[in-house]
Design a protein around this motif. Structure first.
Motif, mmCIF file in Angstrom:
data_model
loop_
_atom_site.group_PDB
_atom_site.id
_atom_site.type_symbol
_atom_site.label_atom_id
_atom_site.label_comp_id
_atom_site.label_asym_id
_atom_site.label_seq_id
_atom_site.Cartn_x
_atom_site.Cartn_y
_atom_site.Cartn_z
ATOM 1 N N VAL A 237 1.161 -0.298 -1.996
ATOM 2 C CA VAL A 237 0.617 -0.419 -3.359
ATOM 3 C C VAL A 237 1.428 -1.400 -4.188
ATOM 4 O O VAL A 237 0.896 -2.234 -4.923
ATOM 5 C CB VAL A 237 0.570 0.962 -4.035
ATOM 6 C CG1 VAL A 237 0.238 0.832 -5.512
ATOM 7 C CG2 VAL A 237 -0.455 1.849 -3.326
ATOM 8 N N VAL A 238 2.745 -1.273 -4.055
ATOM 9 C CA VAL A 238 3.628 -2.168 -4.812
ATOM 10 C C VAL A 238 3.391 -3.608 -4.407
ATOM 11 O O VAL A 238 3.296 -4.521 -5.248
ATOM 12 C CB VAL A 238 5.094 -1.775 -4.609
ATOM 13 C CG1 VAL A 238 6.028 -2.825 -5.213
ATOM 14 C CG2 VAL A 238 5.350 -0.413 -5.247
ATOM 15 N N VAL A 239 3.310 -3.823 -3.112
ATOM 16 C CA VAL A 239 3.090 -5.197 -2.634
ATOM 17 C C VAL A 239 1.746 -5.714 -3.120
ATOM 18 O O VAL A 239 1.617 -6.858 -3.582
ATOM 19 C CB VAL A 239 3.170 -5.238 -1.097
ATOM 20 C CG1 VAL A 239 2.729 -6.608 -0.575
ATOM 21 C CG2 VAL A 239 4.589 -4.931 -0.640
ATOM 22 N N THR A 240 0.739 -4.855 -3.008
ATOM 23 C CA THR A 240 -0.599 -5.279 -3.452
ATOM 24 C C THR A 240 -0.616 -5.569 -4.944
ATOM 25 O O THR A 240 -1.203 -6.580 -5.400
ATOM 26 C CB THR A 240 -1.611 -4.178 -3.119
ATOM 27 O OG1 THR A 240 -1.581 -3.916 -1.705
ATOM 28 C CG2 THR A 240 -3.012 -4.590 -3.519
ATOM 29 N N LEU A 241 -0.007 -4.666 -5.712
ATOM 30 C CA LEU A 241 0.050 -4.862 -7.168
ATOM 31 C C LEU A 241 0.808 -6.135 -7.517
ATOM 32 O O LEU A 241 0.389 -6.911 -8.383
ATOM 33 C CB LEU A 241 0.696 -3.639 -7.816
ATOM 34 C CG LEU A 241 0.764 -3.653 -9.346
ATOM 35 C CD1 LEU A 241 -0.642 -3.738 -9.952
ATOM 36 C CD2 LEU A 241 1.484 -2.413 -9.875
ATOM 37 N N GLY A 242 1.912 -6.349 -6.855
ATOM 38 C CA GLY A 242 2.699 -7.559 -7.107
ATOM 39 C C GLY A 242 1.912 -8.809 -6.779
ATOM 40 O O GLY A 242 1.958 -9.815 -7.509
ATOM 41 N N TYR A 243 1.190 -8.700 -5.644
ATOM 42 C CA TYR A 243 0.390 -9.858 -5.244
ATOM 43 C C TYR A 243 -0.716 -10.119 -6.253
ATOM 44 O O TYR A 243 -0.997 -11.271 -6.624
ATOM 45 C CB TYR A 243 -0.192 -9.608 -3.849
ATOM 46 C CG TYR A 243 -1.044 -10.723 -3.344
ATOM 47 C CD1 TYR A 243 -0.467 -11.935 -2.938
ATOM 48 C CD2 TYR A 243 -2.445 -10.600 -3.279
ATOM 49 C CE1 TYR A 243 -1.260 -12.984 -2.487
ATOM 50 C CE2 TYR A 243 -3.226 -11.634 -2.815
ATOM 51 C CZ TYR A 243 -2.634 -12.818 -2.410
ATOM 52 O OH TYR A 243 -3.410 -13.861 -1.947
ATOM 53 N N THR A 244 -1.345 -9.091 -6.770
ATOM 54 C CA THR A 244 -2.429 -9.239 -7.763
ATOM 55 C C THR A 244 -1.901 -9.835 -9.062
ATOM 56 O O THR A 244 -2.524 -10.737 -9.666
ATOM 57 C CB THR A 244 -3.059 -7.866 -8.045
ATOM 58 O OG1 THR A 244 -3.540 -7.322 -6.799
ATOM 59 C CG2 THR A 244 -4.220 -7.983 -9.017
ATOM 60 N N ILE A 245 -0.771 -9.315 -9.521
ATOM 61 C CA ILE A 245 -0.163 -9.843 -10.756
ATOM 62 C C ILE A 245 0.193 -11.316 -10.593
ATOM 63 O O ILE A 245 -0.013 -12.136 -11.490
ATOM 64 C CB ILE A 245 1.062 -9.018 -11.140
ATOM 65 C CG1 ILE A 245 0.623 -7.592 -11.541
ATOM 66 C CG2 ILE A 245 1.832 -9.666 -12.285
ATOM 67 C CD1 ILE A 245 1.779 -6.644 -11.777
ATOM 68 N N SER A 246 0.737 -11.625 -9.450
ATOM 69 C CA SER A 246 1.127 -13.029 -9.225
ATOM 70 C C SER A 246 -0.074 -13.948 -9.242
ATOM 71 O O SER A 246 -0.029 -15.061 -9.773
ATOM 72 C CB SER A 246 1.878 -13.160 -7.888
ATOM 73 O OG SER A 246 1.019 -12.823 -6.819
ATOM 74 N N LEU A 247 -1.176 -13.457 -8.655
ATOM 75 C CA LEU A 247 -2.393 -14.273 -8.683
ATOM 76 C C LEU A 247 -2.894 -14.451 -10.109
ATOM 77 O O LEU A 247 -3.389 -15.530 -10.490
ATOM 78 C CB LEU A 247 -3.495 -13.609 -7.831
ATOM 79 C CG LEU A 247 -3.272 -13.635 -6.310
ATOM 80 C CD1 LEU A 247 -4.384 -12.892 -5.606
ATOM 81 C CD2 LEU A 247 -3.185 -15.080 -5.800
ATOM 82 N N LEU B 169 3.951 8.288 3.002
ATOM 83 C CA LEU B 169 4.000 8.148 1.533
ATOM 84 C C LEU B 169 4.799 6.926 1.142
ATOM 85 O O LEU B 169 4.378 6.133 0.277
ATOM 86 C CB LEU B 169 4.613 9.411 0.914
ATOM 87 C CG LEU B 169 4.771 9.392 -0.612
ATOM 88 C CD1 LEU B 169 3.407 9.244 -1.291
ATOM 89 C CD2 LEU B 169 5.477 10.651 -1.099
ATOM 90 N N PHE B 170 5.953 6.752 1.792
ATOM 91 C CA PHE B 170 6.793 5.588 1.511
ATOM 92 C C PHE B 170 6.051 4.301 1.843
ATOM 93 O O PHE B 170 6.055 3.328 1.071
ATOM 94 C CB PHE B 170 8.084 5.677 2.313
ATOM 95 C CG PHE B 170 8.985 4.508 2.116
ATOM 96 C CD1 PHE B 170 9.769 4.389 0.959
ATOM 97 C CD2 PHE B 170 9.060 3.484 3.067
ATOM 98 C CE1 PHE B 170 10.594 3.290 0.788
ATOM 99 C CE2 PHE B 170 9.877 2.395 2.882
ATOM 100 C CZ PHE B 170 10.668 2.287 1.736
ATOM 101 N N ALA B 171 5.346 4.326 2.985
ATOM 102 C CA ALA B 171 4.606 3.123 3.394
ATOM 103 C C ALA B 171 3.469 2.837 2.419
ATOM 104 O O ALA B 171 3.190 1.673 2.073
ATOM 105 C CB ALA B 171 4.082 3.306 4.816
#
Length: 231
Positions: A204-214, A197-199
């Protein structure tokens, strides 16, 4: 009692009271002592001792005469051995011959006395007592068999109960042991689930952050000076 009875009783008593050990005379005869004659003399005396004096009153006169004659002959031979005189004749020959003479006398008198000994033994047996003791022994054996049978049944029941208890304990022990395994496995799965769950959240957080940054990067390019000049 008749004279025949009294004579037979006296003769028999005399033989029965004879002490074979007196034949030896070791102190008097030295190397010529009659040690070898003691045992056959004892055996001969023992034969006459098997005829109880109290049984004589039940024997007929002819039997009493036989017993008296046998007793007198045996006593005469025993006295000959006891009164052995080393100064008369050949000492060695007489000394070696005496045990054989005593043994031969035993054989002869046994044939005469054996029927009377058997009768004397039979008259002293209480057959009613023997029968009662026999019944008591049979009953005791039966009681013992019954008791042992009951004890065996009780032991069998105890063994079966013990076996059932052992099986129950083993079953309970097995369930308890498996419960421990299940608990440990559940704990391990719970820990792994938390890690996953933590992973997953981290991913998800990393993916979301990466999407927002793009997203922001793509929009910032629209407002860049070069882009504005072209318009």
């Amino acid at each position: 009692m008749s004279d025949i009875y009294q004579n037979a009783r006296e003769s028999l008593s005399r033989v029965q009271a004879f002490e074979p050990e007196k034949i030896t005379r070791e102190k008097e005869l030295g190397s010529y002592a009659f040690a070898s004659a003691v045992e056959p003399a004892r055996k001969l005396v023992s034969l006459f001792q098997r005829v109880p004096l109290e049984a004589l009153s039940e024997f007929p006169d002819q039997t009493l005469r036989q017993i008296q004659s046998a007793a007198d002959g045996a006593f005469a031979l025993l006295e000959e051995a006891r009164a052995f005189d080393p100064d008369e004749g050949s000492i060695r020959d007489r000394q070696s011959a005496m045990p054989d003479k005593l043994s031969a006398a035993y054989t002869t008198h046994f044939a005469t006395l054996q029927p009377h000994i058997s009768y004397s033994v039979a008259r002293t047996i209480d057959f009613a007592k023997i029968e009662a003791e026999g019944r008591a022994a049979i009953q005791a054996a039966k009681d013992l068999k019954d008791r042992l049978g009951a004890e065996m049944l009780e032991s069998k029941a105890q063994a079966e109960q013990l076996l059932a208890d052992v099986k129950k304990l083993a079953k309970e022990q097995g369930v308890t042991q498996q419960a421990i395994y299940f608990q440990e496995e559940a704990k391990l799965n719970d820990e792994l689930a938390k890690k996953w769950l933590f992973a997953s959240v981290a991913a998800v957080v990393v993916t979301l952050g990466y999407t927002i940054s793009l997203f922001f990067v793509s929009h910032l390019e629209q407002f860049s000076p070069a882009r504005l000049r072209t318009h």
